[in-house]
Design a protein around this motif. Sequence first.
Motif, PDB file in Angstrom:
ATOM      1  N   LYS A   1       0.836  -1.202   0.000  1.00 28.34           N
ATOM      2  CA  LYS A   1       0.000   0.000   0.000  1.00 28.34           C
ATOM      3  C   LYS A   1       0.870   1.251   0.000  1.00 28.34           C
ATOM      4  O   LYS A   1       0.657   2.167  -0.799  1.00 28.34           O
ATOM      5  N   ASP A   2       1.860   1.302   0.895  1.00 25.67           N
ATOM      6  CA  ASP A   2       2.725   2.480   0.987  1.00 25.67           C
ATOM      7  C   ASP A   2       3.535   2.688  -0.288  1.00 25.67           C
ATOM      8  O   ASP A   2       3.683   3.818  -0.765  1.00 25.67           O
ATOM      9  N   GLU A   3       4.041   1.591  -0.860  1.00 24.82           N
ATOM     10  CA  GLU A   3       4.803   1.712  -2.107  1.00 24.82           C
ATOM     11  C   GLU A   3       3.942   2.266  -3.233  1.00 24.82           C
ATOM     12  O   GLU A   3       4.317   3.234  -3.902  1.00 24.82           O
ATOM     13  N   LEU A   4       2.775   1.663  -3.442  1.00 24.49           N
ATOM     14  CA  LEU A   4       1.905   2.103  -4.529  1.00 24.49           C
ATOM     15  C   LEU A   4       1.366   3.509  -4.284  1.00 24.49           C
ATOM     16  O   LEU A   4       1.241   4.302  -5.221  1.00 24.49           O
ATOM     17  N   LYS A   5       1.067   3.842  -3.038  1.00 23.02           N
ATOM     18  CA  LYS A   5       0.561   5.183  -2.715  1.00 23.02           C
ATOM     19  C   LYS A   5       1.613   6.246  -3.036  1.00 23.02           C
ATOM     20  O   LYS A   5       1.299   7.282  -3.631  1.00 23.02           O
ATOM     21  N   ASN A   6       2.869   5.987  -2.677  1.00 25.23           N
ATOM     22  CA  ASN A   6       3.935   6.943  -2.987  1.00 25.23           C
ATOM     23  C   ASN A   6       4.098   7.130  -4.491  1.00 25.23           C
ATOM     24  O   ASN A   6       4.225   8.260  -4.973  1.00 25.23           O
ATOM     25  N   ILE A   7       4.100   6.037  -5.234  1.00 25.40           N
ATOM     26  CA  ILE A   7       4.250   6.111  -6.691  1.00 25.40           C
ATOM     27  C   ILE A   7       3.062   6.845  -7.305  1.00 25.40           C
ATOM     28  O   ILE A   7       3.225   7.748  -8.131  1.00 25.40           O
ATOM     29  N   LEU A   8       1.850   6.470  -6.901  1.00 29.79           N
ATOM     30  CA  LEU A   8       0.648   7.057  -7.498  1.00 29.79           C
ATOM     31  C   LEU A   8       0.500   8.530  -7.135  1.00 29.79           C
ATOM     32  O   LEU A   8       0.168   9.352  -7.991  1.00 29.79           O
ATOM     33  N   ASP A   9       0.753   8.889  -5.884  1.00 32.50           N
ATOM     34  CA  ASP A   9       0.648  10.299  -5.492  1.00 32.50           C
ATOM     35  C   ASP A   9       1.646  11.156  -6.256  1.00 32.50           C
ATOM     36  O   ASP A   9       1.327  12.266  -6.681  1.00 32.50           O
ATOM     37  N   HIS A  10       2.862  10.648  -6.459  1.00 37.93           N
ATOM     38  CA  HIS A  10       3.868  11.378  -7.227  1.00 37.93           C
ATOM     39  C   HIS A  10       3.417  11.528  -8.685  1.00 37.93           C
ATOM     40  O   HIS A  10       3.506  12.608  -9.274  1.00 37.93           O
ATOM     41  N   TRP A  11       2.926  10.439  -9.273  1.00 38.37           N
ATOM     42  CA  TRP A  11       2.458  10.480 -10.657  1.00 38.37           C
ATOM     43  C   TRP A  11       1.272  11.437 -10.795  1.00 38.37           C
ATOM     44  O   TRP A  11       1.205  12.209 -11.749  1.00 38.37           O
ATOM     45  N   TRP A  12       0.345  11.391  -9.828  1.00 40.52           N
ATOM     46  CA  TRP A  12      -0.820  12.283  -9.862  1.00 40.52           C
ATOM     47  C   TRP A  12      -0.367  13.741  -9.844  1.00 40.52           C
ATOM     48  O   TRP A  12      -0.898  14.568 -10.578  1.00 40.52           O
ATOM     49  N   GLN A  13       0.622  14.067  -9.025  1.00 36.70           N
ATOM     50  CA  GLN A  13       1.125  15.441  -8.955  1.00 36.70           C
ATOM     51  C   GLN A  13       1.716  15.869 -10.298  1.00 36.70           C
ATOM     52  O   GLN A  13       1.494  16.994 -10.753  1.00 36.70           O
ATOM     53  N   GLU A  14       2.452  14.972 -10.945  1.00 40.55           N
ATOM     54  CA  GLU A  14       2.993  15.273 -12.278  1.00 40.55           C
ATOM     55  C   GLU A  14       1.872  15.531 -13.277  1.00 40.55           C
ATOM     56  O   GLU A  14       1.956  16.445 -14.096  1.00 40.55           O
ATOM     57  N   GLN A  15       0.830  14.709 -13.217  1.00 39.95           N
ATOM     58  CA  GLN A  15      -0.296  14.886 -14.136  1.00 39.95           C
ATOM     59  C   GLN A  15      -1.044  16.178 -13.843  1.00 39.95           C
ATOM     60  O   GLN A  15      -1.476  16.875 -14.755  1.00 39.95           O
ATOM     61  N   LYS A  16      -1.204  16.512 -12.589  1.00 48.16           N
ATOM     62  CA  LYS A  16      -1.912  17.729 -12.188  1.00 48.16           C
ATOM     63  C   LYS A  16      -1.245  18.959 -12.801  1.00 48.16           C
ATOM     64  O   LYS A  16      -1.922  19.883 -13.251  1.00 48.16           O
TER      65      LYS A  16
END
Length: 161
Positions: free
Chosen positions: A133-148
């Motif tokens: 969960k922590d690994e995927l959350k870190n990756i996804l939150d970072h990717w979401w910020q890039e997309q934003k």
Amino acid sequence: MYDCSAKIPMIIKPPNFPAAAAKTADHLVSSIDLYGTLLDYAGDANWKELNLDGQSLLPLLHQDESQSDVRDQVFSIIGENPDNNLCMIRKGSFKLIRLARGSSEPLYELYDLSENDYETHNLYTLDKYKTVKDELKNILDHWWQEQKEKYPKETINFWKS
């Protein structure tokens, strides 16, 4: 953003490709990879200098996986407003979904698709899955910020009269 909306088979049949060479591959790919694949097939290698998100699938088509950067994760995003959109990461058998909710904390759902392919048992709050969960959350939150940051500042309403 369940798997039935994001897991769409991709079929590619280049011209003059022998039917005997056809194969089924179980790799994660993204529609964003089509651009690089088409340009590679046409012989244009300059697209690689543009620092695009996609990659070429041509090595997979030629069954040369040693020359390809086979994806180990894919992302998907839905929504015209970055503060209220839905995105996900799929890595291995796990999928994490993130629902942005404006100024509120986002909501998350975690699924192990090898055990629950209908995505009916959210594992996000279970201690057993904390590491993934922590690994995927870190990756996804970072990717979401890039997309934003890539979202346009204004959107055009084509339906307005």
